[in-house]
Design an enzyme around this catalytic site. Structure first.
Site, short mmCIF file in Angstrom:
data_model
loop_
_atom_site.label_atom_id
_atom_site.label_comp_id
_atom_site.label_asym_id
_atom_site.label_seq_id
_atom_site.Cartn_x
_atom_site.Cartn_y
_atom_site.Cartn_z
N GLU A 181 -5.44 0.45 2.15
CA GLU A 181 -5.95 -0.93 2.28
C GLU A 181 -7.39 -1.02 1.76
O GLU A 181 -7.78 -2.03 1.17
CB GLU A 181 -5.91 -1.38 3.74
CG GLU A 181 -4.49 -1.59 4.26
CD GLU A 181 -4.47 -1.87 5.75
OE1 GLU A 181 -4.58 -3.05 6.11
OE2 GLU A 181 -4.36 -0.93 6.56
N SER B 30 0.82 -1.20 0.00
CA SER B 30 0.00 0.00 0.00
C SER B 30 0.87 1.27 0.00
O SER B 30 0.36 2.37 -0.20
CB SER B 30 -0.94 0.00 1.20
OG SER B 30 -0.21 0.01 2.40
N HIS B 31 2.18 1.11 0.23
CA HIS B 31 3.06 2.28 0.18
C HIS B 31 4.22 2.09 -0.79
O HIS B 31 5.23 2.76 -0.68
CB HIS B 31 3.59 2.62 1.58
CG HIS B 31 2.54 3.23 2.45
ND1 HIS B 31 1.65 2.47 3.17
CD2 HIS B 31 2.20 4.52 2.67
CE1 HIS B 31 0.83 3.27 3.83
NE2 HIS B 31 1.13 4.51 3.55
#
Lengths: 322, 322
Positions: free
Chosen positions: B187, B46-47
């Site tokens: 998420e 997610s990053h």
């Protein structure tokens, strides 16, 4: 005032008398009485006169120095150190708070370390002392091993309270103060005394399984709030306010005491922020902007923390403490 | 390395090229590439490279200054200020970190304020920069209004990440970095893309009722972790890392952007602690004592935070990034 209520001052006098009778010096008795009366006056029962008994037990067990005189130490850093000399933390906090505030106005951010103290009180009376001086503040301390880390089975961390406050020009400050366990140990004690079951998710029994029995919970372990996130914050508190300041962690405090029925001996970390110093040169007044945020929270029906306490305080100030 | 994996350096080169192609100055492109490759290399999807698209959208929308040069400001306080000049926060952090560390070694506790930046990355790469220098550190920032306060119905706070790190002499540091919402917005985005329902308790729909539909959640509001306690911590982050530092709160950031699909513009607060300075004169070595605590956590089967990331990092360093 009827015969079933007492003014804050009257209760304070009685609590002072009890503690001086138990051998505490006036300085220590006064500091202790202040926070106990504040707890009872805010209808925060788990931190009010209920705690007197535990303090007396701790004094009687010889686990606290009744006439300790806090020793201040300051150097050119942004750390103000107060050694409580084995006394209750409260007198040490009262001695250090003005020095912390003064240092913070120069450095913008400053820390107060309280070492070698016995702790039993809520943190919000300390936070409110600093917000009354126009500072924002954060406070934390270990406790004694009674909470299992997320995913674990045995008590290791304490209930490790975490508190924060922001000053407000009018009315009561923004203040929160909570255990990083799902519930405070005092709340489980109250359930045990009342014979009522715990809500689900508060604790595990000695065999590591979930339980709603307060006795099994006290013999087993409490659980951190918010799963692995609360567990991580609790661990941070052990590191910053135990290990880093050279004072006891929660497992060490329990080993040192050999009991969970006495007030734990350890240290405390308080971090103060001067909002005016931080905001200097930037657009907007931080205090006015904070009010906009608070108004947006309450406008949608959510509550600010501590509102129940502040309401009780206004009532007991007007009508006395039941 | 097979044809389906890339080394950290190779991926870094590609990401650099993409960002320079989009108009970022080399300083900004390098700082951004560093954290995106760190995210992808730690399997923190997610990053990782997933975020490139959002950064490019933000650049294209003219919401970030592509060639900003961070400006440092220091006075005799314990506050180090870095103005990002409308650029991404990453170059500002990289410029300020050594100055923060130096100040912290004198004052024991010090703060770095990053103002006027666009933020999109995880905080742990910043925390690890400071733990690599032997410091403990805390970092936090607002985001944009997408989380309802506990008891509320409408988005107000951001996902407001809170991160902390403690240095370890051997191996990876103790680091946590989490959204103060139950889940990170990223998420929920991933659930939307995958077409999978959200776990219960993550979010409310626009009508204020609980939902497991990612689209309804993105249109409604996410919920804070840990109920009122997480909500209070998120509010603290708005106050300290928004209001106090004279930068945008999450509702202000959303109003300023007019969108939730661009990276939010705001500030960031980092607090550094020098454990050696704090522990000076007290019994015990803080680093050795911390190891005792970590060993007690893992001995009962609980995990330290970030272990999955560190495992992925070791693997991708040895075998390349898939």
């Amino acid at each position: 005032m009827t015969d079933t209520t007492l003014s804050h001052d009257a209760l304070n006098g009685i609590v002072m008398q009890i503690f001086q009778g138990a051998g505490l010096s006036p300085q220590n008795a006064a500091a202790l009485a202040r926070v106990i009366v504040a707890g009872e006056g805010d209808a925060c029962k788990s931190h009010g006169i209920y705690r007197i008994e535990g303090c007396l037990r701790t004094i009687k067990a010889g686990k606290v120095v009744p006439d300790a005189v806090p020793q201040m130490h300051q150097d050119d850093s942004a750390i103000v150190r107060v050694n409580a000399g084995g006394g209750f933390s409260n007198a040490a906090f009262d001695a250090g708070a003005p020095v912390l505030a003064e240092r913070c106005r120069t450095t913008g951010i400053a820390a107060m370390v309280i070492n070698d103290c016995t702790h039993f009180a809520a943190l919000w009376p300390e936070i409110e002392t600093l917000t009354d001086m126009g500072l924002a503040a954060m406070a934390m301390c270990p406790s004694y091993a009674s909470v299992a880390p997320s995913g674990g089975t045995d008590p290791l961390m304490g209930t490790n309270p975490f508190a924060f406050g922001w000053p407000r020009a009018e009315g009561d400050p923004y203040v929160f103060d909570f255990a990083t366990s799902v519930a405070a140990r005092g709340e489980i004690e109250l359930h045990r005394r009342a014979g009522t079951p715990l809500p689900e998710g508060w604790a595990i029994a000695p065999d590591g399984r979930p339980t709603t029995d307060p006795k099994a919970a006290l013999a087993g372990a409490m659980l951190p709030f918010g799963g692995h996130k609360g567990s991580a914050i609790s661990t941070m508190i052990e590191l910053l306010a135990g290990v880093m300041i050279g004072d006891l962690t929660s497992p060490e405090a329990r080993d040192a005491l050999g009991s969970l029925t006495l007030a734990p001996a350890h240290g405390e970390l308080i971090i103060a922020f001067d909002p005016e110093k931080f905001a200097a040169g930037r657009p907007g007044d931080p205090f006015a902007r904070a009010e906009t945020l608070f108004a947006a929270i309450t406008a949608q029906g959510a509550r600010l923390p501590s509102q129940r306490r502040f309401k009780a305080r206004a009532e007991t100030r007007a009508k006395g403490i039941p």
